[in-house]
Design a protein around this motif. Structure first.
Motif, PDB file in Angstrom:
ATOM      1  N   MET B   1       0.822  -1.206   0.000  1.00 33.99           N
ATOM      2  CA  MET B   1       0.000   0.000   0.000  1.00 33.99           C
ATOM      3  C   MET B   1       0.854   1.253   0.000  1.00 33.99           C
ATOM      4  O   MET B   1       0.446   2.288  -0.509  1.00 33.99           O
ATOM      5  N   ASP B   2       2.056   1.110   0.575  1.00 35.09           N
ATOM      6  CA  ASP B   2       2.900   2.299   0.684  1.00 35.09           C
ATOM      7  C   ASP B   2       3.282   2.877  -0.675  1.00 35.09           C
ATOM      8  O   ASP B   2       3.581   4.062  -0.786  1.00 35.09           O
ATOM      9  N   LEU B   4       1.450   3.604  -2.913  1.00 30.36           N
ATOM     10  CA  LEU B   4       0.496   4.646  -3.293  1.00 30.36           C
ATOM     11  C   LEU B   4       1.041   6.034  -2.996  1.00 30.36           C
ATOM     12  O   LEU B   4       0.760   6.988  -3.712  1.00 30.36           O
ATOM     13  N   PHE B   5       1.839   6.125  -1.942  1.00 27.99           N
ATOM     14  CA  PHE B   5       2.377   7.444  -1.576  1.00 27.99           C
ATOM     15  C   PHE B   5       3.277   7.993  -2.665  1.00 27.99           C
ATOM     16  O   PHE B   5       3.451   9.191  -2.789  1.00 27.99           O
ATOM     17  N   ILE B   8       0.487   7.983  -6.386  1.00 27.48           N
ATOM     18  CA  ILE B   8      -0.551   9.012  -6.535  1.00 27.48           C
ATOM     19  C   ILE B   8       0.040  10.380  -6.860  1.00 27.48           C
ATOM     20  O   ILE B   8      -0.395  11.018  -7.813  1.00 27.48           O
ATOM     21  N   PRO B   9       1.069  10.824  -6.114  1.00 29.48           N
ATOM     22  CA  PRO B   9       1.677  12.099  -6.536  1.00 29.48           C
ATOM     23  C   PRO B   9       2.201  12.043  -7.964  1.00 29.48           C
ATOM     24  O   PRO B   9       2.081  13.010  -8.711  1.00 29.48           O
ATOM     25  N   ILE B  12      -0.644  12.465 -10.243  1.00 26.10           N
ATOM     26  CA  ILE B  12      -1.081  13.867 -10.241  1.00 26.10           C
ATOM     27  C   ILE B  12      -0.144  14.698 -11.110  1.00 26.10           C
ATOM     28  O   ILE B  12      -0.595  15.549 -11.885  1.00 26.10           O
ATOM     29  N   ILE B  15      -1.022  13.983 -14.651  1.00 27.55           N
ATOM     30  CA  ILE B  15      -2.269  14.681 -14.983  1.00 27.55           C
ATOM     31  C   ILE B  15      -1.988  16.162 -15.248  1.00 27.55           C
ATOM     32  O   ILE B  15      -2.496  16.743 -16.216  1.00 27.55           O
ATOM     33  N   VAL B  18      -0.449  16.441 -18.610  1.00 28.30           N
ATOM     34  CA  VAL B  18      -1.467  16.209 -19.645  1.00 28.30           C
ATOM     35  C   VAL B  18      -2.373  17.431 -19.777  1.00 28.30           C
ATOM     36  O   VAL B  18      -2.685  17.871 -20.882  1.00 28.30           O
ATOM     37  N   ALA B  19      -2.755  17.990 -18.636  1.00 30.44           N
ATOM     38  CA  ALA B  19      -3.658  19.138 -18.648  1.00 30.44           C
ATOM     39  C   ALA B  19      -3.008  20.310 -19.365  1.00 30.44           C
ATOM     40  O   ALA B  19      -3.635  20.968 -20.194  1.00 30.44           O
TER      41      ALA B  19
END
Lengths: 769, 61
Positions: B1-2, B4-5, B8-9, B12, B15, B18-19
């Motif tokens: 699970m770690d 994810l830290f 996820i960043p 982001i 993203i 891409v934006a």
């Protein structure tokens, strides 16, 4: 080849080494006018002194497939001085860069017209670039909302499906803050239009649909942030994102449809007479803006040009076509001292005229003013719908705040969550989508059928329309009579001779049928005498001393005292006889627009009253009304009388749809509840109409009616569903049985149902229309 | 699970990239004409600015 025009075009294409066009085209272009009417007025767009390249934008007409664009681009790039020429396929507009010293805009437009397309220069700083900008912004906002929203949804899904306690508190907090971070641009950037329009509504002291939308988004976001900081309670980031995505998407689709409709009608409103040739003191003339003309100015009007202002002829004589203003199709011969109407067409000769009336008082602006007036008095559908909406919104806000106050008062720990659920559940999102999505689906369906809806509300009004008023010439007919066949029944006469007799007699008649004979050349002039008109029957008189009768079978029967065979009733027959026997039968094609009869009978079958309003002579209208089966008609009506007629109908509680074409119809079109302009309509008429029928076939009208009825059904279904959902979910939310995320999900699903239901219009129509 | 830290960043950041790219594409007019380029490829001779300034081939017999 369909005509000599095509041949010329084909020749031009091949001569320029562009024969490839014929291998590439996938569709055939509609006929376009090859006469370069406005060409001589284009000089003012050019600034020949400039050393650098200049840029122009052109609206192109007649493009039907990519081969057209290929052809245009290659033809234009052949011109010396053209630096670049780029056609936008979607909008049918061209952007051109050129050296003004080497090539002038006039030559460019001529080159476009030489291969069969029409081009109008236009000023893109106006509406178009604004719309393009708006579209880009919409797209940007939607893109950002989707990118971020999907991420938030992904993160939240993990939280949803995890068992309580399965995610470590620290990770949970991290996930929530990640969601918050991703939702921020959605709220601050993507949802901006909702906030802006809500703010505008509040400033104007009205409650629009955007107020609860903005409240919902704003409150849910703030509450989520609050709960995130607090580290307890629910967060609604995913609901916020989904809400924004759905709403933005619906708005974007609606915007696109409106834009396509607008750009199709925009090209029409471009060319009104704005240029005049004014005589100056040196005896030459200068090109000036028509609006700068003063009373007493002398202007020169070339044949084929539009008369720039109301004026009086000083020298010259010419035939003037005033049909655009008065509806009179026959050109009128005008001499020295006669009045010219601004906006009408000079046909044959050069004229020098003195301006007698300018701007405000001129005929063209009087008619334009009539339109604006009538438009201002239009039934206020929009305000009515908005008023209902604002009551609904007020109801929601009161309900939400009272449930919040009550919950807080009794010490319910979930008071905010309940209030938010109530707000989201009752959000009239599905309700507000119910009508526009149905319109959008209908408009895009109709658009692909060659019917343009410029005013969405017209569809709704059309559903309740019970009276349809038609203009005659140019609307129901194409405005020309043609002799289709001629059968000679007597061996003593040949065809030319028979035509000469008929033409000699009919030259004295005003009957519409007479036009058919007038167009044929008289090979040997004949002397006519003792000509008498028999109203409703025909005409008789002596031609070169012999008595002839020309008219209906009834006239001939009464002369010859024997029955005349008239079994074929599909077309009008005109008989020619002398004292003793029948000589010939002419079959007259009255060139009624295709689909008129079926459309009229369809309208009557569906309980709509049909009227004919015409500015033409009474005899002609009588005859025509009988021919197409309209019982209620009035002839020789001036634009003002037409307006009065419509007003009276409306006064008696009828909802009136008007179908017309000329500028003289424009005020009437604007006054009617629904106005429909046909394909050949004048620019002004098209500009002031709600619905444009681009196809030549009148059965388009039937389609509009059928589809408007369908749309009405769909809207009703959407409305009832939205209401049932909103009212059904409300008690549940009030009792606290609905979590905010469930409310948002329910809201989204109910909106989706509405959207999908609306799209049924498209699918259904494809199978039935 | 770690993981994810880190992931996820990272997502982001992607993203965000891409934006920015997407907004640039929209603003520079990449989405203005979605039909034309598809047809452009069918045109075999790519005459561009250079060839366009040649003398015109008017009325060859």
């Amino acid at each position: 080849m369909c005509c000599s025009g095509c041949e010329a075009v084909a020749q031009a294409i091949i001569n320029n080494g562009l024969a490839d066009f014929y291998h590439k085209r996938t569709a055939y272009s509609p006929n376009v006018n090859l006469v370069p009417d406005e060409l001589e007025h284009l000089d003012h767009y050019d600034n020949t002194s400039s050393e650098n390249t200049v840029e122009h934008d052109l609206i192109l007409e007649g493009i039907s497939c990519s081969a057209c664009i290929w052809l245009l681009e290659h033809r234009l790039r052949q011109l010396t001085g053209v630096v670049s020429f780029k056609v936008n396929y979607a909008t049918r507009r061209a952007h051109i860069k050129s050296h003004p010293k080497q090539v002038q805009l006039q030559q460019i437009v001529e080159a476009v017209q030489s291969i069969g397309y029409n081009a109008y220069p236009y000023d893109p700083t106006k509406q178009y670039s604004q719309l393009q900008q708006e579209r880009k912004t919409y797209l940007g906002r939607l893109g950002i909302a989707v990118f971020c929203g999907m991420q938030v949804m992904m993160i939240t899904l993990g939280i949803y499906i995890a068992e309580i306690g399965e995610i470590k508190p620290f990770l949970l907090k991290f996930l929530i803050w990640a969601s918050a971070f991703l939702t921020t641009p959605v709220v601050l950037y993507s949802a901006q239009p909702f906030f802006k329009s809500a703010l505008r509504d509040i400033r104007n002291h009205s409650l629009g649909m955007d107020v609860p939308v903005a409240l919902g988004i704003g409150l849910a976001f703030i509450a989520s942030i609050y709960n995130s900081i607090r580290g307890a309670g629910d967060t609604y980031y995913e609901s916020v994102c989904m809400f924004v995505i759905f709403l933005l998407f619906a708005r974007y689709v609606e915007f696109l449809t409106r834009w396509y409709a607008l750009s199709a009608s925009e090209s029409i409103t471009q060319n009104t007479p704005t240029i005049a040739k004014k005589l100056n003191s040196q005896g030459g003339f200068t090109v000036v803006n028509a609006q700068s003309l003063q009373i007493g100015d002398e202007i020169q009007i070339n044949p084929g040009a539009i008369i720039p202002a109301d004026s009086i002829i000083k020298t010259g004589e010419s035939c003037i076509d005033e049909s655009i203003l008065t509806g009179e199709k026959e050109p009128i011969k005008k001499n020295k001292g006669d009045k010219l109407l601004g906006g009408s067409h000079n046909l044959d000769n050069n004229l020098i005229a003195i301006v007698s009336c300018v701007s405000e008082d001129s005929t063209l602006s009087t008619i334009s003013r009539l339109i604006t007036q009538a438009q201002a008095e239009k039934p206020a559908w929009v305000t009515l719908a908005d008023r209902y909406a604002s009551w609904f919104v007020l109801f929601i806000i009161i309900l939400t705040s009272s449930s919040a106050v009550y919950g807080w008062w009794v010490g319910d720990p979930n008071w905010f969550s309940i209030a938010l659920s109530v707000l989201v559940v009752t959000c009239p999102c599905a309700l507000s989508l119910a009508t526009p999505t149905a319109y959008t689906a209908t408009m895009s369906t109709l658009f692909s059928e060659g019917i343009i809806i410029t005013n969405g509300r017209a569809l709704e009004t059309l559903g309740s329309t019970d009276h349809v008023v038609f203009d005659k010439t140019g609307t129901l007919t194409e405005g020309r009579m043609v002799v289709k066949t001629c059968r000679i029944l007597s061996s003593a006469h040949n065809e030319t001779f028979v035509f000469d007799i008929a033409a000699s007699l009919e030259i004295l008649s005003d009957h519409p049928i007479a036009q058919a004979f007038r167009s044929t050349e008289v090979s040997t002039p004949m002397k006519t005498s003792d000509v008498t008109h028999k109203p409703g029957l025909g005409i008789c008189g002596k031609v070169d001393g012999v008595q002839y009768y020309l008219g209906s079978n009834k006239l001939i029967e009464s002369i010859l005292k024997q029955p005349v065979d008239d079994t074929e009733v599909s077309n009008t027959h005109v008989y020619l006889a002398n004292e003793n026997m029948l000589i010939a039968v002419f079959e007259i094609d009255d060139t009624i627009r295709t689909g008129v009869k079926s459309t009229l009978s369809w309208l009557k079958q569906h309980g709509k009253k049909v009227s004919l309003l015409s500015g033409d002579q009474k005899t002609a209208v009588d005859w025509f009304a009988k021919k197409v089966g309209i019982n209620d008609y009035s002839a020789e009506a001036s634009p003002a009388e037409k307006l009065l007629f419509i007003e009276q109908l409306q006064h008696h509680g009828n909802t009136v749809a008007m179908v017309g074409d000329g500028i003289n119809d424009a005020p009437v079109l604007a006054k009617a509840d629904v106005s429909i302009a046909v394909s050949t309509a004048s620019q002004l008429a098209r500009a002031s109409s709600d619905i444009l029928l681009l196809k030549h076939d009148m059965s388009s009208l039937k389609q509009v009616f059928i589809l408007s009825k369908k749309t009405k059904h769909i809207i009703l279904q959407n409305m009832s569903w939205a209401l049932i959902y909103n009212l059904g979910a409300l008690p549940l939310a009030l009792l606290g049985h609905v979590q905010p995320w469930q409310a948002a999900l329910g809201m989204s699903i109910s909106s989706l149902i509405v959207v999908l239901n609306s799209f049924r219009i498209r699918f259904r129509s494809q199978s039935t229309v | 699970m770690d993981s994810l830290f880190l992931l996820i960043p990272l997502s982001i950041a992607v993203i965000g990239l891409v934006a920015v790219l997407f907004l640039w594409a929209v603003r520079s007019g990449q989405f203005d004409d979605l039909e034309g380029p598809a047809h452009d490829i069918l045109a075999n001779d790519h005459s561009d600015k250079n060839t366009s300034e040649k003398t015109p081939r008017e009325h060859k017999p």
